[in-house]
Design an enzyme around this catalytic site. Sequence first.
Site, mmCIF file in Angstrom:
data_model
loop_
_atom_site.group_PDB
_atom_site.id
_atom_site.type_symbol
_atom_site.label_atom_id
_atom_site.label_comp_id
_atom_site.label_asym_id
_atom_site.label_seq_id
_atom_site.Cartn_x
_atom_site.Cartn_y
_atom_site.Cartn_z
ATOM 1 N N LYS A 61 1.239 -39.942 64.405
ATOM 2 C CA LYS A 61 0.161 -38.984 64.158
ATOM 3 C C LYS A 61 -0.118 -38.167 65.420
ATOM 4 C CE LYS A 61 -3.966 -39.125 65.092
ATOM 5 N NZ LYS A 61 -5.315 -39.587 65.413
ATOM 6 N N ASP B 83 -3.395 -38.574 59.478
ATOM 7 C CA ASP B 83 -4.372 -39.536 59.990
ATOM 8 C C ASP B 83 -5.059 -40.195 58.797
ATOM 9 O OD1 ASP B 83 -6.152 -37.734 58.957
ATOM 10 O OD2 ASP B 83 -7.369 -37.570 60.759
#
Length: 209
Positions: free
Chosen positions: A119, A137
């Site tokens: 991420k 996320d």
Amino acid sequence: MKKRTEEIIELLRQTYLGADTELEYETPYQLLVATMMAAQSTDKQVNKVTRSLFADEGEPQAMVRLSQEELERKIGSVGLYRNKAKNILATSNILLEEHDGLVPMTLAELLKLPGVGRKTANVVLSNAFDIPAFAVDTHVFRTSRRLGLAEGSTPEKVEQELMRTFQRVDWKDAHHWLIFHGRRTCLARNPKCDICTLWDLCTSEDKSI
Ligand code: SF4
């Protein structure tokens, strides 16, 4: 199905037009450090800490002059600060030793840095370098699955699905649309379905009437 997906994408675009990262940064290095700090903390809290941290330690050369304890004191108000301080120092040292003090521009190189997961790497690629990447996320994972844009059971599977569903040119913005949607409306607990612009199109079990 395709039409429904297209309608969702257009509504997200209209609802969250201009959505962007809420982390404050001036360089790729600062975005990397801020994103590393963001886990288990809010962007607001991270900004509060980085505003003073980056005034003195806004680049790896200055960061590595801090001891672990000194950095811990500076970032102590964000969650998991001990581990984050350790990773920020280790990453800064690697940047200096192996990348001339610069943040690498490939996913593979970013993933080798301590404390940098998929991420964070994708956030840096897309926001700092404008390289198409879809960062997943917790908000993107939850909202895209609720909206039926993805079904994958892991962030990586969802990332692959979203890269197929959205046009490459929209990856960066779509990441922000889904984050804004997750933070403002489609909350993890008690989503605000009564004010959701996507209500008609949502087929989630979590949707309330
Ligand atoms: S209707 Fe509710 S569950 Fe569905 S996307 Fe909107 S806020 Fe989320």
